[in-house]
Write an enzyme that holds these catalytic residues in place. Structure first.
Site, short mmCIF file in Angstrom:
data_model
loop_
_atom_site.label_atom_id
_atom_site.label_comp_id
_atom_site.label_asym_id
_atom_site.label_seq_id
_atom_site.Cartn_x
_atom_site.Cartn_y
_atom_site.Cartn_z
CD GLU A 28 -3.32 -0.30 2.04
OE1 GLU A 28 -2.95 0.09 3.16
OE2 GLU A 28 -4.50 -0.54 1.78
CG HIS A 87 8.29 -29.22 -0.35
ND1 HIS A 87 8.91 -30.39 -0.71
CD2 HIS A 87 8.98 -28.75 0.72
CE1 HIS A 87 9.92 -30.62 0.12
NE2 HIS A 87 9.98 -29.64 0.99
CE LYS A 140 -12.44 1.42 0.74
NZ LYS A 140 -11.93 2.50 1.58
O1 PA5 Z 1 -3.33 1.37 5.91
C1 PA5 Z 1 -4.46 1.79 5.79
O2 PA5 Z 1 -4.74 2.97 6.02
C2 PA5 Z 1 -5.60 0.89 5.37
O3 PA5 Z 1 -5.17 -0.41 5.15
C3 PA5 Z 1 -6.66 0.87 6.46
O4 PA5 Z 1 -6.08 0.41 7.65
C4 PA5 Z 1 -7.84 -0.02 6.09
O5 PA5 Z 1 -8.35 0.35 4.85
C5 PA5 Z 1 -8.93 0.10 7.14
O6 PA5 Z 1 -9.35 1.41 7.29
P1 PA5 Z 1 -10.15 1.91 8.54
O7 PA5 Z 1 -9.30 1.72 9.75
O8 PA5 Z 1 -10.43 3.35 8.27
O9 PA5 Z 1 -11.40 1.08 8.62
#
Ligand code: PA5
Length: 449
Positions: free
Chosen positions: A291, A312, A426
């Site tokens: 990310e 494996h 989304k």
């Molecule tokens: O690193 C990030 O910001 C994302 O992976 C969030 O943790 C994830 O999308 C969950 O978001 P939220 O805590 O707002 O529900």
């Protein structure tokens, strides 16, 4: 506590020392800008000082709440997705008994931690409810934005279940919300229902939040020492700070080597370990790096393997597939327990040559043999060593990876603290489900089928 060490001797077939050291001046600037908050995403740098700034009152409050939960719950359900659960799960699994799901609660001395809100699978939910019918439980619902669909669905379902089981008042005592201090539907709901709440700092993003109550509360409920975890992170914070020379800063070296390898076409990094306990550390790392770096057509693709199991399966590809891979191995020095390979009179399997050896000695030779084989197959290797699986070392490992990820993202020229690409699925999902406000998108997407 020994310091985590990084060994880059086995990348020399692909990158020279000069090609690594060339990053030194740039990395110095990037670390300074992380501290001075002058780089990209500078409103999300709260994680940099978390280990040194977390106060005793917060730790005490978390420990007290954890004790209360231990008394009333056999199972603790952590509702969250991405950074809102992976850090907790990574630490808890790293430190837990491999079979904690089926050992007795008294032997475990802590509730069993279960995760929800990280999928939208009907059978998972139905089976979770069947289990919770029979168990005493409590819930942490974790969402920074307070608006994420998956945890919101999970909480809607579990809120009904827990209120039916314990009554509204009883349920209230068993629910803790961890969310933004002011924004989001979860905060509003928590205030309305009077849940106990913890705040996720504004300047800490989900995947960098394991050392906030997001990770610390579930980790404490699972019976682990959060002060020691923070101690370890603090040690790594000191070792990666702007005053530490490049060659002594493990995060700087890791970031430099990764980027030097990327320049040579090694665009896929595999994080491997020979300890099943580290599976979720690898999952957490995949999120952190995927990310943070994967945007604007850039980034190193983060993959993970559990050895020796995956030798494996994925082992074949790593050894002989496309040569765009490098590998980072987390090596654990000593095991917690001792067990030796037994002698067998018949020796039908021919294994008497290793009888009497500790299993960890055999595992170490598998580790070394694998690294040599992969390096020979043109898969450069970065070796990260910790002396044992304990809170301090996992704390070090977490901060080491976080700092290296931020530096590496800055080298790539991206903002390592946002995730704009996550919105695409989304939008489509909401359009397909007919969410009010998405009418135009619904019309467009329906024409595609
Ligand atoms: O690193 C990030 O910001 C994302 O992976 C969030 O943790 C994830 O999308 C969950 O978001 P939220 O805590 O707002 O529900």
């Amino acid at each position: 506590m020994q310091l985590l060490s990084i060994n880059i001797n086995r990348v020399s077939n692909s990158v020279s020392e000069n090609e690594i050291n060339v990053y030194e001046p740039e990395i110095k600037k990037h670390i300074e800008s992380l501290y001075n908050k002058t780089g990209k995403g500078n409103d999300f740098l709260g994680w940099v000082n978390l280990p040194s700034e977390i106060d005793n009152a917060t730790i005490k409050r978390i420990e007290n709440d954890a004790e209360k939960i231990k008394k009333i719950a056999e199972v603790f359900v952590v509702i969250g997705i991405g950074g809102s659960y992976l850090g907790a799960r990574a630490v808890i699994d790293a430190l837990s008994n491999n079979f904690s799901s089926i050992i007795s609660a008294s032997e475990r001395k802590a509730p069993y931690i279960i995760y929800a809100g990280n999928n939208i699978n009907e059978d998972y939910f139905a089976e979770l409810l069947e289990l919770l019918d029979k168990k005493d439980y409590a819930i942490a619902v974790v969402s920074k934005s307070g608006t994420t669909t998956e945890p919101a669905i999970a909480f809607r379902i579990l809120k009904q279940h827990i209120e039916k089981k314990y009554g509204k008042l009883g349920a209230k005592k068993r629910i803790i919300a961890i969310t933004d201090k002011a924004k989001g539907a979860l905060k509003q709901l928590a205030d309305k229902e009077g849940y106990s709440t913890y705040t996720i700092p504004d300047d800490v993003g989900g995947r960098y939040s394991v050392l906030t109550p997001v990770g610390l509360l579930p980790i404490a409920v699972a019976g682990f020492d959060i002060s020691k975890l923070i101690e370890g992170a603090k040690k790594m914070q000191a070792q990666t700070s702007p005053v530490i020379p490049f060659k002594e800063n493990p995060s700087a070296i890791y970031a430099a080597v990764r980027n030097a390898l990327l320049k040579k076409g090694k665009s896929l990094e595999i994080l491997a370990s020979f300890s099943p306990n580290l599976h979720y550390i690898i999952e957490w790392w995949k999120q952190l790096y995927g990310e943070s770096e994967g945007k604007e057509g850039k980034g190193i693709f983060p993959a993970g393997v559990d050895f020796t199991a995956d030798l494996h399966s994925m082992g074949q590809y790593i050894q002989e597939g496309q040569r765009n891979i490098f590998e980072t191995v987390i090596s654990v020095g000593t095991s917690k327990k001792e067990l030796r390979i037994p002698f067998d009179n018949e020796n039908a399997d021919g294994l008497n040559f290793i009888s009497g050896k500790k299993i960890s000695e055999v595992n170490k030779m598998a580790e070394l043999g694998t690294m040599i084989a992969h390096v020979d197959g043109d898969v450069p290797n970065i070796l990260l060593q910790i002396d044992a699986l304990n809170e301090e070392n996992i704390g070090q490992l977490i901060y080491f990876f976080e700092m290296a990820c931020a530096i590496s993202g800055y080298i790539l020229g991206v903002n390592p603290f946002d995730q704009p690409g996550v919105e695409a699925y989304k939008k489509n999902m909401f359009a397909l489900l007919g969410k009010p406000g998405f009418e135009k998108d619904t019309e467009i997407i329906m024409k595609r089928f």
